[in-house]
Scaffold this active site. Structure first.
Site, PDB file in Angstrom:
ATOM      1  N   CYS A 106       0.885  -1.166   0.000  1.00  0.00           N
ATOM      2  CA  CYS A 106       0.000   0.000   0.000  1.00  0.00           C
ATOM      3  C   CYS A 106       0.916   1.206   0.000  1.00  0.00           C
ATOM      4  CB  CYS A 106      -0.916   0.017   1.221  1.00  0.00           C
ATOM      5  SG  CYS A 106      -1.961   1.490   1.268  1.00  0.00           S
ATOM      6  N   CYS A 109      -0.573   4.315   2.442  1.00  0.00           N
ATOM      7  CA  CYS A 109      -0.606   4.179   3.911  1.00  0.00           C
ATOM      8  C   CYS A 109      -0.278   2.737   4.275  1.00  0.00           C
ATOM      9  CB  CYS A 109      -1.953   4.627   4.470  1.00  0.00           C
ATOM     10  SG  CYS A 109      -3.378   3.854   3.702  1.00  0.00           S
ATOM     11  N   SER A 110      -1.254   1.975   4.745  1.00  0.00           N
ATOM     12  CA  SER A 110      -0.976   0.587   5.120  1.00  0.00           C
ATOM     13  C   SER A 110      -2.223  -0.279   4.941  1.00  0.00           C
ATOM     14  CB  SER A 110      -0.472   0.506   6.559  1.00  0.00           C
ATOM     15  OG  SER A 110      -1.430   1.062   7.450  1.00  0.00           O
ATOM     16  N   CYS A 111      -3.002  -0.038   3.875  1.00  0.00           N
ATOM     17  CA  CYS A 111      -4.190  -0.856   3.617  1.00  0.00           C
ATOM     18  C   CYS A 111      -3.773  -2.319   3.509  1.00  0.00           C
ATOM     19  CB  CYS A 111      -4.875  -0.398   2.340  1.00  0.00           C
ATOM     20  SG  CYS A 111      -5.545   1.283   2.458  1.00  0.00           S
TER      21      CYS A 111
END
Length: 202
Positions: A106, A109-111
Site C-alpha cells: 500500500c 498508507c498501510s491498507c
C-alpha cells in the site's frame, strides 16, 4: 498482551513497552477497559489472522472450482468460508505462477486485508518498503531472502481503501498426499503478501 505481569515489562521491546505504558495511563484515567483491549487482541491473534488466509489458499490448492471462484470473485469466495469484516470487504486474489510472481503493498498508507491476514507487520507499513518495492521489487524481495529466476516477471499490486489483495502462492512440490489442514500449515503470511514462498514440507 496480558496485563497482570508488570514485572515482565523490562523484557519488552521498546515499542511494546510504549504500548504498555500508554495502555496503563488510559486505563488509569478510565478511558479504556483493559478486558476489552484483551478481547480485541485475542480476536486478532486467534480469530482474525493469517491462519484464515492460509485456509483459503489451501482450499484453492485442493479445490479447482473454489480456485476459479476465488479468481473471479475473491470477496464472495472468502466470505463463503466465514472470513468477512473490517478491512476485507473487497478482495482480489492474485495467483503466483512460474511466469509471474505477485507482491502486494500500500503505497499511500498501510491498507491490508486484516480478515485473512491479521494485523500488518511493521515493515509493511514502513516508508522504505512502500516506496522501494514498487521501484525495485526484485532487490526488495532479495532482502527478504527471496531470489526469483530472471525470467519470472514480478507484478506489484497497490492496495487501496476500496480493494485489498491476497497472493495465492504456488503449491509446493511433494504435497499431493497432504490434507487441507496440513497444507495450510505451509502457507505463511509473507507468502500471502508475496515477500516469501510457501514452506516446503519436511
Amino acid at each position: 498482551m496480558p496485563h497482570d505481569h508488570p514485572d515482565h515489562d523490562n523484557h519488552l521491546d521498546p515499542m511494546d513497552a510504549r504500548v504498555r505504558a500508554l495502555e496503563t495511563i488510559l486505563a488509569e484515567k478510565g478511558l479504556i477497559d483493559t478486558a476489552a483491549v484483551d478481547a480485541i487482541i485475542d480476536t486478532y491473534a486467534h480469530k482474525v489472522g493469517p491462519q484464515n488466509g492460509a485456509a483459503v489458499v489451501a482450499r484453492a490448492w485442493t479445490d479447482p472450482a473454489f480456485a476459479d471462484w476465488l479468481r473471479r470473485d475473491a470477496t464472495a469466495a472468502i466470505a463463503s468460508m466465514g472470513f468477512t469484516g473490517r478491512q476485507g470487504e473487497h478482495m482480489q486474489a492474485v495467483f503466483n505462477t512460474p511466469a509471474q510472481h505477485n507482491v502486494i503493498v500500500c503505497t499511500l498508507c498501510s491498507c491490508y486485508p486484516w480478515t485473512v491476514m491479521g494485523l500488518p507487520p511493521a515493515w509493511y507499513k514502513s516508508p522504505s518498503y512502500r516506496s522501494r518495492v514498487v521501484i525495485e521489487p526484485r532487490a526488495v524481495l532479495a532482502e527478504f531472502g527471496l531470489t526469483l529466476p530472471e525470467d519470472t516477471a514480478i507484478r506489484v499490486w497497490d492496495s487501496t481503501a476500496e480493494l485489498r489483495y491476497l497472493v495465492v502462492p504456488m503449491r509446493p512440490e511433494g504435497t499431493s498426499g497432504m490434507t487441507p489442514g496440513e497444507l495450510a500449515g505451509l502457507v505463511t503470511r509473507e507468502s500471502m503478501i508475496g515477500t516469501g514462498l510457501a514452506r516446503v514440507p519436511q
